[in-house]
Scaffold this motif. Structure first.
Motif, PDB file in Angstrom:
ATOM      1  N   LEU A 106       1.044  -1.137  -0.261  1.00  0.00           N
ATOM      2  CA  LEU A 106      -0.239  -0.355   0.090  1.00  0.00           C
ATOM      3  C   LEU A 106       0.333   0.546  -0.297  1.00  0.00           C
ATOM      4  CD1 LEU A 106      -2.747  -1.213   2.013  1.00  0.00           C
ATOM      5  CD2 LEU A 106      -2.700  -1.031   0.067  1.00  0.00           C
ATOM      6  N   PHE A 107       1.831   0.859   1.050  1.00  0.00           N
ATOM      7  CA  PHE A 107       3.061   2.027   0.450  1.00  0.00           C
ATOM      8  C   PHE A 107       4.176   2.204  -0.478  1.00  0.00           C
ATOM      9  CE2 PHE A 107       1.311   1.432   4.764  1.00  0.00           C
ATOM     10  CZ  PHE A 107       0.566   2.310   4.667  1.00  0.00           C
ATOM     11  N   GLU A 108       4.824   0.827  -0.983  1.00  0.00           N
ATOM     12  CA  GLU A 108       5.733   1.220  -1.562  1.00  0.00           C
ATOM     13  C   GLU A 108       5.345  -0.170  -2.545  1.00  0.00           C
ATOM     14  OE1 GLU A 108       8.145   2.527  -2.397  1.00  0.00           O
ATOM     15  OE2 GLU A 108       8.305   3.833  -0.917  1.00  0.00           O
ATOM     16  N   PRO A 109       4.627   0.366  -3.577  1.00  0.00           N
ATOM     17  CA  PRO A 109       4.247  -0.637  -4.499  1.00  0.00           C
ATOM     18  C   PRO A 109       5.615  -2.028  -5.263  1.00  0.00           C
ATOM     19  CG  PRO A 109       2.415   0.459  -5.018  1.00  0.00           C
ATOM     20  CD  PRO A 109       4.016   1.262  -3.875  1.00  0.00           C
ATOM     21  N   LYS A 110       6.303  -1.245  -5.659  1.00  0.00           N
ATOM     22  CA  LYS A 110       7.248  -2.358  -6.038  1.00  0.00           C
ATOM     23  C   LYS A 110       8.402  -2.860  -5.214  1.00  0.00           C
ATOM     24  CE  LYS A 110       7.561   1.158 -10.495  1.00  0.00           C
ATOM     25  NZ  LYS A 110       8.313   1.719 -11.118  1.00  0.00           N
ATOM     26  N   THR A 111       8.757  -1.917  -4.645  1.00  0.00           N
ATOM     27  CA  THR A 111       9.805  -2.268  -2.814  1.00  0.00           C
ATOM     28  C   THR A 111       9.174  -3.530  -2.586  1.00  0.00           C
ATOM     29  OG1 THR A 111      10.737  -0.068  -2.693  1.00  0.00           O
ATOM     30  CG2 THR A 111      10.937  -1.310  -0.818  1.00  0.00           C
ATOM     31  N   TRP A 112       7.936  -3.737  -2.033  1.00  0.00           N
ATOM     32  CA  TRP A 112       7.568  -4.285  -1.109  1.00  0.00           C
ATOM     33  C   TRP A 112       6.878  -6.005  -2.372  1.00  0.00           C
ATOM     34  CZ3 TRP A 112       9.991  -5.140   3.086  1.00  0.00           C
ATOM     35  CH2 TRP A 112      10.203  -3.591   3.654  1.00  0.00           C
ATOM     36  N   ALA A 113       6.760  -6.008  -3.299  1.00  0.00           N
ATOM     37  CA  ALA A 113       6.463  -6.739  -4.191  1.00  0.00           C
ATOM     38  C   ALA A 113       6.487  -8.353  -4.752  1.00  0.00           C
ATOM     39  CB  ALA A 113       6.397  -6.359  -5.425  1.00  0.00           C
ATOM     40  N   GLY A 114       5.752  -9.044  -3.983  1.00  0.00           N
ATOM     41  CA  GLY A 114       6.524 -10.848  -3.801  1.00  0.00           C
ATOM     42  C   GLY A 114       7.537 -10.948  -2.905  1.00  0.00           C
ATOM     43  N   VAL A 115       8.343 -10.176  -2.070  1.00  0.00           N
ATOM     44  CA  VAL A 115       9.152 -10.550  -0.806  1.00  0.00           C
ATOM     45  C   VAL A 115       8.625 -11.791  -0.052  1.00  0.00           C
ATOM     46  CG1 VAL A 115      10.335  -9.773   1.551  1.00  0.00           C
ATOM     47  CG2 VAL A 115       9.359  -7.681  -0.663  1.00  0.00           C
ATOM     48  N   GLN A 116       9.674 -12.345  -0.514  1.00  0.00           N
ATOM     49  CA  GLN A 116      10.104 -13.490   0.527  1.00  0.00           C
ATOM     50  C   GLN A 116      10.693 -13.674   1.802  1.00  0.00           C
ATOM     51  OE1 GLN A 116       9.792 -16.680  -1.387  1.00  0.00           O
ATOM     52  NE2 GLN A 116       8.794 -15.522  -3.388  1.00  0.00           N
ATOM     53  N   TRP A 117       9.662 -13.838   2.505  1.00  0.00           N
ATOM     54  CA  TRP A 117      10.393 -13.621   4.143  1.00  0.00           C
ATOM     55  C   TRP A 117      10.743 -14.698   4.723  1.00  0.00           C
ATOM     56  CZ3 TRP A 117      10.325  -8.929   6.275  1.00  0.00           C
ATOM     57  CH2 TRP A 117       9.037  -7.478   5.631  1.00  0.00           C
ATOM     58  N   LEU A 118       9.979 -15.875   3.722  1.00  0.00           N
ATOM     59  CA  LEU A 118      10.964 -17.447   4.372  1.00  0.00           C
ATOM     60  C   LEU A 118      11.619 -17.877   4.176  1.00  0.00           C
ATOM     61  CD1 LEU A 118       6.989 -18.292   5.969  1.00  0.00           C
ATOM     62  CD2 LEU A 118       9.498 -17.433   7.616  1.00  0.00           C
ATOM     63  N   GLY A 119      11.578 -17.184   2.776  1.00  0.00           N
ATOM     64  CA  GLY A 119      12.883 -18.262   1.302  1.00  0.00           C
ATOM     65  C   GLY A 119      13.800 -16.956   1.373  1.00  0.00           C
ATOM     66  N   ASN A 120      13.916 -16.114   2.091  1.00  0.00           N
ATOM     67  CA  ASN A 120      15.275 -15.121   1.676  1.00  0.00           C
ATOM     68  C   ASN A 120      16.463 -15.921   3.220  1.00  0.00           C
ATOM     69  OD1 ASN A 120      16.916 -13.395   2.465  1.00  0.00           O
ATOM     70  ND2 ASN A 120      16.282 -12.184   1.051  1.00  0.00           N
ATOM     71  N   GLU A 121      17.444 -16.264   2.635  1.00  0.00           N
ATOM     72  CA  GLU A 121      18.492 -16.342   3.813  1.00  0.00           C
ATOM     73  C   GLU A 121      18.823 -15.468   4.794  1.00  0.00           C
ATOM     74  OE1 GLU A 121      22.129 -18.495   2.584  1.00  0.00           O
ATOM     75  OE2 GLU A 121      20.468 -19.318   0.857  1.00  0.00           O
ATOM     76  N   LYS A 122      18.533 -13.468   3.840  1.00  0.00           N
ATOM     77  CA  LYS A 122      18.840 -13.332   5.114  1.00  0.00           C
ATOM     78  C   LYS A 122      17.754 -12.330   5.933  1.00  0.00           C
ATOM     79  CE  LYS A 122      22.613 -10.968   2.625  1.00  0.00           C
ATOM     80  NZ  LYS A 122      23.197  -9.732   1.805  1.00  0.00           N
ATOM     81  N   LEU A 123      16.495 -12.931   5.810  1.00  0.00           N
ATOM     82  CA  LEU A 123      15.840 -11.884   5.733  1.00  0.00           C
ATOM     83  C   LEU A 123      14.712 -12.889   7.147  1.00  0.00           C
ATOM     84  CD1 LEU A 123      13.772 -10.428   3.245  1.00  0.00           C
ATOM     85  CD2 LEU A 123      14.828  -9.373   5.211  1.00  0.00           C
ATOM     86  N   VAL A 124      14.607 -14.312   7.070  1.00  0.00           N
ATOM     87  CA  VAL A 124      14.316 -15.571   7.287  1.00  0.00           C
ATOM     88  C   VAL A 124      14.084 -15.583   8.874  1.00  0.00           C
ATOM     89  CG1 VAL A 124      15.660 -16.949   6.602  1.00  0.00           C
ATOM     90  CG2 VAL A 124      13.200 -17.580   7.560  1.00  0.00           C
ATOM     91  N   ILE A 125      15.233 -15.692   9.266  1.00  0.00           N
ATOM     92  CA  ILE A 125      15.613 -15.475  11.248  1.00  0.00           C
ATOM     93  C   ILE A 125      15.220 -14.565  11.231  1.00  0.00           C
ATOM     94  CG2 ILE A 125      17.455 -13.997  10.871  1.00  0.00           C
ATOM     95  CD1 ILE A 125      16.815 -17.669  12.762  1.00  0.00           C
ATOM     96  N   PHE A 126      14.596 -12.835  11.139  1.00  0.00           N
ATOM     97  CA  PHE A 126      14.416 -12.054  11.488  1.00  0.00           C
ATOM     98  C   PHE A 126      12.729 -12.213  11.676  1.00  0.00           C
ATOM     99  CE2 PHE A 126      18.207 -10.638  10.511  1.00  0.00           C
ATOM    100  CZ  PHE A 126      18.303  -9.850  10.973  1.00  0.00           C
ATOM    101  N   SER A 127      12.667 -12.599  10.166  1.00  0.00           N
ATOM    102  CA  SER A 127      11.106 -13.604  10.569  1.00  0.00           C
ATOM    103  C   SER A 127      10.050 -14.908  11.820  1.00  0.00           C
ATOM    104  CB  SER A 127      10.467 -13.509   9.254  1.00  0.00           C
ATOM    105  OG  SER A 127      10.954 -12.912   8.210  1.00  0.00           O
TER     106      SER A 127
END
Length: 262
Positions: A106-127
């Motif tokens: 809703l705020f940044e359509p391009k930035t947050w399109a399809g972000v892999q929260w559980l599939g990205n090695e750098k993001l998943v531990i924070f998820s």
């Protein structure tokens, strides 16, 4: 069993002394699981402690309509099964139709399109950390509320007459007089994070992607029950026990304060 080379089912056990521990010290997968566990303990402890204390103080000190409703709402995550929580957050973190990405777009359509929260090695531990924090806040909030409820109202009234605001009262009255409860919960944080991280990883990520969410107990379980290295898995168990005990003892030592009486 940590001193033996044993698959767990064979009647033959080979005594290897400390060999399992020597291998463990060079096992990069174990070291990575150790780092993940430390990161989760620090993140979950600091953030949960802060939010639980603030929410407890608000619900104890501030009088507004629906206080009991919010107490129940905050505590509900603690009574849910970890499998239910995993299913919920799996849907929330879904890259295409998940609630989190949908909200952020809703705020940044391009930035947050399809972000892999559980599939990205750098993001998943924070998820995972966010999920653990959401699950734990209500439980510790209730503990702190019980402790705060015993603080005499006269102390707050006297400090108000002396010009102390709500923030100063929180740090000079509320925190010191609930410190014994905070010390106790620090040990709970260590133990519960180690235990619940295993359950959450097993149900939500399976240790992936590429072992980026492997933690102490999930790695131990896989070694002991999947890779037919029961003795090696028990060596990991010994390290987990020593680490948990040592960290709890250190936390109790560095947080020791004089007991305030009123």
């Amino acid at each position: 069993m940590s001193l033996y080379k044993w698959g767990g089912y064979s009647p033959d056990k080979q005594f290897v002394g400390l060999d399992n521990f020597m291998i463990l010290a060079k096992d990069m997968n174990f070291i990575r699981s150790f780092q993940n566990t430390i990161l989760l303990i620090v993140l979950v402890t600091v953030v949960t402690l802060a939010f639980a204390l603030v929410f407890a103080a608000i619900l104890t000190r501030v009088k507004f309509f629906g206080v009991n409703f919010f107490r129940v709402i905050f505590y509900i995550p603690n009574i849910l099964s970890i499998v239910v929580i995993s299913a919920m957050f799996s849907a929330i973190y879904d890259p295409s139709q998940g609630l989190l990405n949908s909200f952020l777009r809703l705020f940044e359509p391009k930035t947050w399109a399809g972000v892999q929260w559980l599939g990205n090695e750098k993001l998943v531990i924070f998820s995972l950390a966010i999920t653990l924090i959401w699950q734990a806040i209500g439980y510790y909030m209730v503990m702190y509320m019980s402790s705060m409820a015993s603080i005499p109202e006269d102390l707050y009234e006297s400090s108000s007459l002396d010009g102390a605001g709500a923030l100063k009262q929180f740090f000079t009255i509320t925190i010191p007089l609930t410190w014994s409860t905070i010390r106790t919960t620090l040990t709970f944080f260590v133990i519960s994070t180690i235990n619940l991280s295993f359950l959450l990883v097993t149900a939500l990520t399976g240790g992936g992607p590429n072992g980026s969410t492997e933690v102490f107990l999930s790695y131990m379980y896989k070694q002991a029950n999947t890779n037919s290295a029961y003795g090696y898995g028990m060596a990991i168990g010994v390290v987990v026990f020593v680490f948990s005990f040592a960290l709890s003892a250190i936390l109790q030592a560095i947080t020791k304060r004089d007991t305030y009486e009123f």
